[in-house]
Design an enzyme around this catalytic site. Structure first.
Site, PDB file in Angstrom:
ATOM      1  N   CYS A 167       0.855  -1.188   0.000  1.00  0.00           N
ATOM      2  CA  CYS A 167       0.000   0.000   0.000  1.00  0.00           C
ATOM      3  C   CYS A 167       0.889   1.234   0.000  1.00  0.00           C
ATOM      4  CB  CYS A 167      -0.894   0.024   1.238  1.00  0.00           C
ATOM      5  SG  CYS A 167      -1.986  -1.408   1.368  1.00  0.00           S
ATOM      6  N   ARG A 220      -4.771   2.000  -1.155  1.00  0.00           N
ATOM      7  CA  ARG A 220      -4.887   0.585  -0.813  1.00  0.00           C
ATOM      8  C   ARG A 220      -4.769  -0.346  -2.009  1.00  0.00           C
ATOM      9  NH1 ARG A 220      -9.639  -3.288   1.395  1.00  0.00           N
ATOM     10  NH2 ARG A 220      -8.222  -4.829   2.271  1.00  0.00           N
ATOM     11  N   LEU A 221      -3.954  -1.388  -1.839  1.00  0.00           N
ATOM     12  CA  LEU A 221      -3.973  -2.557  -2.709  1.00  0.00           C
ATOM     13  C   LEU A 221      -4.590  -3.663  -1.859  1.00  0.00           C
ATOM     14  CD1 LEU A 221      -3.119  -3.940  -5.392  1.00  0.00           C
ATOM     15  CD2 LEU A 221      -1.042  -4.656  -4.214  1.00  0.00           C
ATOM     16  N   ALA A 222      -5.785  -4.090  -2.200  1.00  0.00           N
ATOM     17  CA  ALA A 222      -6.522  -5.033  -1.347  1.00  0.00           C
ATOM     18  C   ALA A 222      -6.015  -6.449  -1.555  1.00  0.00           C
ATOM     19  CB  ALA A 222      -8.010  -4.952  -1.670  1.00  0.00           C
ATOM     20  N   VAL A 223      -5.205  -6.930  -0.597  1.00  0.00           N
ATOM     21  CA  VAL A 223      -4.659  -8.284  -0.666  1.00  0.00           C
ATOM     22  C   VAL A 223      -5.305  -9.180   0.390  1.00  0.00           C
ATOM     23  CG1 VAL A 223      -2.549  -9.656  -0.405  1.00  0.00           C
ATOM     24  CG2 VAL A 223      -2.500  -7.554  -1.718  1.00  0.00           C
ATOM     25  N   VAL A 224      -5.608  -8.615   1.590  1.00  0.00           N
ATOM     26  CA  VAL A 224      -6.350  -9.359   2.612  1.00  0.00           C
ATOM     27  C   VAL A 224      -7.514  -8.495   3.106  1.00  0.00           C
ATOM     28  CG1 VAL A 224      -4.385 -10.735   3.398  1.00  0.00           C
ATOM     29  CG2 VAL A 224      -4.837  -8.542   4.489  1.00  0.00           C
ATOM     30  N   ASN A 264       1.965  -0.301   5.975  1.00  0.00           N
ATOM     31  CA  ASN A 264       2.193  -0.947   4.686  1.00  0.00           C
ATOM     32  C   ASN A 264       3.010  -2.201   4.968  1.00  0.00           C
ATOM     33  OD1 ASN A 264       2.912  -1.664   2.058  1.00  0.00           O
ATOM     34  ND2 ASN A 264       4.538  -0.131   1.932  1.00  0.00           N
ATOM     35  N   GLY A 265       2.472  -3.344   4.631  1.00  0.00           N
ATOM     36  CA  GLY A 265       3.240  -4.562   4.858  1.00  0.00           C
ATOM     37  C   GLY A 265       2.364  -5.774   5.041  1.00  0.00           C
ATOM     38  N   GLU A 266       3.001  -6.853   5.476  1.00  0.00           N
ATOM     39  CA  GLU A 266       2.302  -8.082   5.800  1.00  0.00           C
ATOM     40  C   GLU A 266       2.899  -8.635   7.085  1.00  0.00           C
ATOM     41  OE1 GLU A 266       4.131  -8.244   2.551  1.00  0.00           O
ATOM     42  OE2 GLU A 266       2.523  -6.859   2.077  1.00  0.00           O
ATOM     43  N   LEU A 314       8.463 -14.031 -10.062  1.00  0.00           N
ATOM     44  CA  LEU A 314       9.473 -13.638 -11.044  1.00  0.00           C
ATOM     45  C   LEU A 314      10.478 -14.772 -11.173  1.00  0.00           C
ATOM     46  CD1 LEU A 314      10.131  -9.914 -10.025  1.00  0.00           C
ATOM     47  CD2 LEU A 314       8.555 -10.799 -11.751  1.00  0.00           C
ATOM     48  N   THR A 361      24.110   0.481 -11.030  1.00  0.00           N
ATOM     49  CA  THR A 361      23.685  -0.918 -11.180  1.00  0.00           C
ATOM     50  C   THR A 361      22.215  -1.097 -10.815  1.00  0.00           C
ATOM     51  OG1 THR A 361      24.345  -3.204 -10.751  1.00  0.00           O
ATOM     52  CG2 THR A 361      24.375  -1.715  -8.869  1.00  0.00           C
ATOM     53  N   ARG A 377      20.257  -0.063 -13.970  1.00  0.00           N
ATOM     54  CA  ARG A 377      20.391  -1.089 -15.019  1.00  0.00           C
ATOM     55  C   ARG A 377      19.476  -2.286 -14.749  1.00  0.00           C
ATOM     56  NH1 ARG A 377      26.926  -1.784 -15.177  1.00  0.00           N
ATOM     57  NH2 ARG A 377      27.486   0.208 -16.155  1.00  0.00           N
ATOM     58  N   SER A 384       9.815 -13.176  -5.245  1.00  0.00           N
ATOM     59  CA  SER A 384      11.074 -12.880  -5.937  1.00  0.00           C
ATOM     60  C   SER A 384      12.255 -13.329  -5.075  1.00  0.00           C
ATOM     61  CB  SER A 384      11.138 -11.378  -6.235  1.00  0.00           C
ATOM     62  OG  SER A 384      12.210 -11.083  -7.098  1.00  0.00           O
TER      63      SER A 384
END
Length: 562
Positions: free
Chosen positions: A2, A49-53, A75-77, A257, A338, A341, A364
């Site tokens: 979020c 908000r990104l609704a994940v739970v 912001n987190g889990e 990924l 880096t 890149r 990832s």
């Protein structure tokens, strides 16, 4: 994932200031809330908000009936919120994992709260009853947090610096914005005026120490004190699998990924195995990016076929990569060579995931190179002890480099990143092992990690023992590296005279090459005068390197030379 934003003690009109909160809208494309704090006309929270739970009750700031004086923006889990509920008898009002922060704070204060959280987080906690504001960030800084605090007590906090740099304040034309240190919490007094005063900044967890929350982990106690190789390898497998398992917590589709290197391949293989075990009823989507016939694309294809994922390949050309440079630097908020890149490929693959698929929670392999001594230059370490020290330094600075890249490139497209290699218990165990066990062996980096999974059949042998390939190099062909393509283009964009006078124009971290000058110009265009966000460029140690690419080191061998 979020976007959080808060102001305390603003002299300016909040309706004007809140425009800055919209600079991080990409972090939470599902909903937005802007809320003033009762009784404080110059204090407010902003939340994307990104609704994940808990899609119904997951809006923030989180407030619950039991603690009407507490306001939380985070912001987190938090992966152990159910274990903590069971251990302490907490009664949750929502399904939001972050609600546990309110209960922990009420039970034992901020020190215990930060130390007992197993997960990744950045949060702002307001206690209006005791007139306190608390800021905290996870051990490795997987979730970003920036702040600005003026001498007269105006505080601004945001997930990304871009949400703070244009704030207005009466006593400061350009308040100093700086990253909040990972593994720390800060206590601030809240004055009746809404302004704050910092009381203390405390380091609550060192990554070498087993975390306090390990005591209520669901994982059985591991054999400790023994460095018998078979026991060590078994512990590494158990802890890594546990790290992936706990990160399966999501109400949105999970993807991964996959570069075809050891780290992302291990994550993908273990992830798919565990998804089958808990009967997740959709196939795992894996994503690889590269130019035509790049080493990463070919290796990722082998891994995907072996594990049975629904594999997606994103093929880009040099022109598309070059065109993305400016938007990547704007997203990253850095001018490190880096990092930029490597970010271009990750940014483009994240863009594809958002547009073409419904995967939102993305696994990832970040953190493994720093933890398990995966960089090519570790072959040149003078001693195991110095290699161990370097590993710890890299972990400490992850929030400036690889973790920054991974967060910003995915968050730019509304995706949530999960990085099991940076699990607290896994990293503290790995760092507790004797230094000589962790160094490269037989000319192969990450030898112990590879050895630990050798008999698992999770991956094809040629992938498990594939030599290190920097992501920014592996996405290009073996004939011409990505960094060479970039340098050839930039060589035409920057005049020799400009480079000669670079140290006069940019006295802090002066650019030494046309490539670094080009990136610095773009950075200054968007973030003028903020060069101190990057204390130094990322460069390999113990070798006389003038470029951060692994392909410039003598140890590197391309597939065409073997």
């Amino acid at each position: 994932m979020c976007g959080i934003w808060a102001l305390f003690g603003s002299d300016e009109c909040l309706s004007v200031q809140c425009l800055s909160a919209m600079k991080i809208a990409h972090r939470g494309p599902d909903a937005f809330r802007f809320e003033n704090v009762n009784g404080f006309t110059n204090c407010c929270f902003g939340f994307h908000r990104l609704a994940v739970v808990d899609q119904l009750y997951g809006m923030q700031p989180i407030r619950v009936k039991k603690f009407p004086y507490l306001w939380l923006c985070y912001n987190g889990e938090i992966y152990n919120f159910k274990q903590l509920q069971k251990q302490f008898g907490f009664e949750y009002q929502t399904l939001v994992d972050g609600e546990v922060i309110l209960h922990l704070y009420n039970r034992g204060g901020i020190e215990q709260t930060a130390s007992m959280l197993d997960g990744v987080f950045a949060f702002i906690l307001l206690d209006t009853a005791n007139r306190k504001v608390f800021l905290a960030r996870d051990t490795y800084g997987v979730r970003p947090l920036f702040k600005v605090l003026t001498d007269d007590g105006f505080l601004g906090v945001c997930s990304e610096a871009k949400g703070l740099i244009n704030l207005k304040h009466s006593t400061s034309l350009c308040p100093k914005v700086e990253p909040f240190l990972p593994g720390h919490y800060e206590v601030l007094d809240l004055k009746p005026s809404g302004k704050v005063a910092s009381v203390e900044l405390v380091k609550f967890h060192s990554y070498k120490d087993e975390p306090l929350h390990a005591a209520c982990d669901t994982l059985e106690t591991l054999p400790s004190g023994s460095f018998d190789l078979e026991t060590v390898k078994s512990n590494i497998r158990i802890l890594f699998e546990n790290a992936v398992r706990k990160r399966l917590m999501a109400h949105r589709r999970i993807g991964c990924l996959l570069s075809g290197g050891l780290d992302s391949s291990l994550v993908a293989a273990v992830l798919l195995k565990l998804m089958k075990e808990i009967n997740i009823n959709y196939p795992l989507q894996t994503f690889a990016i590269g130019m035509e016939n790049s080493p990463d694309l070919l290796a990722a294809r082998k891994v995907a076929a072996h594990i049975g994922s629904e594999h997606h390949e994103v093929i880009f050309n040099s022109e598309e990569g070059i065109q993305a440079i400016e938007e990547v630097i704007f997203s990253l908020e850095t001018y490190d060579i880096t990092t930029i890149r490597a970010s271009i490929g990750m940014y483009l693959v994240s863009k594809y995931i958002r547009k073409k698929t419904d995967s939102v929670v993305i696994f990832s392999g970040e953190g493994s190179d720093e933890l398990t001594q995966g960089y090519i230059y570790f072959h040149k370490a003078p001693s195991p002890e110095e290699a161990a020290e370097e590993s710890e330094r890299l972990l400490k600075e992850l929030y400036l480099f690889d973790v920054l890249r991974a967060d910003r490139t995915t968050a730019a497209h509304g995706l949530e990143l999960r990085v099991p290699f940076l699990d607290h218990r896994f990293t503290s165990y790995y760092l507790s092992l004797p230094a000589e066990l962790r160094i490269p062996k037989n000319g192969i980096e990450k030898y112990l990690l590879r050895q630990s999974f050798e008999d698992s059949n999770l991956l094809p042998k040629e992938i498990l023992w594939r030599p290190k390939e920097a992501f920014s190099d592996g996405i290009a062909s073996v004939k011409k590296s990505w960094f060479s393509i970039l340098q050839d283009y930039i060589d035409q964009q920057v005049d020799d005279l400009l480079l000669e006078k670079a140290a006069e124009k940019y006295p802090f971290n002066p650019p030494k090459t046309k490539e670094s000058y080009y990136y610095r110009q773009i950075f200054e265009k968007h973030y003028s005068g903020q060069s101190n966000w990057l204390p130094h460029y990322w460069m390999p140690r113990w070798v006389k390197a003038t470029d951060p690419s692994a392909r410039t080191l003598k140890h590197y061998k391309s597939a065409t030379q073997e």
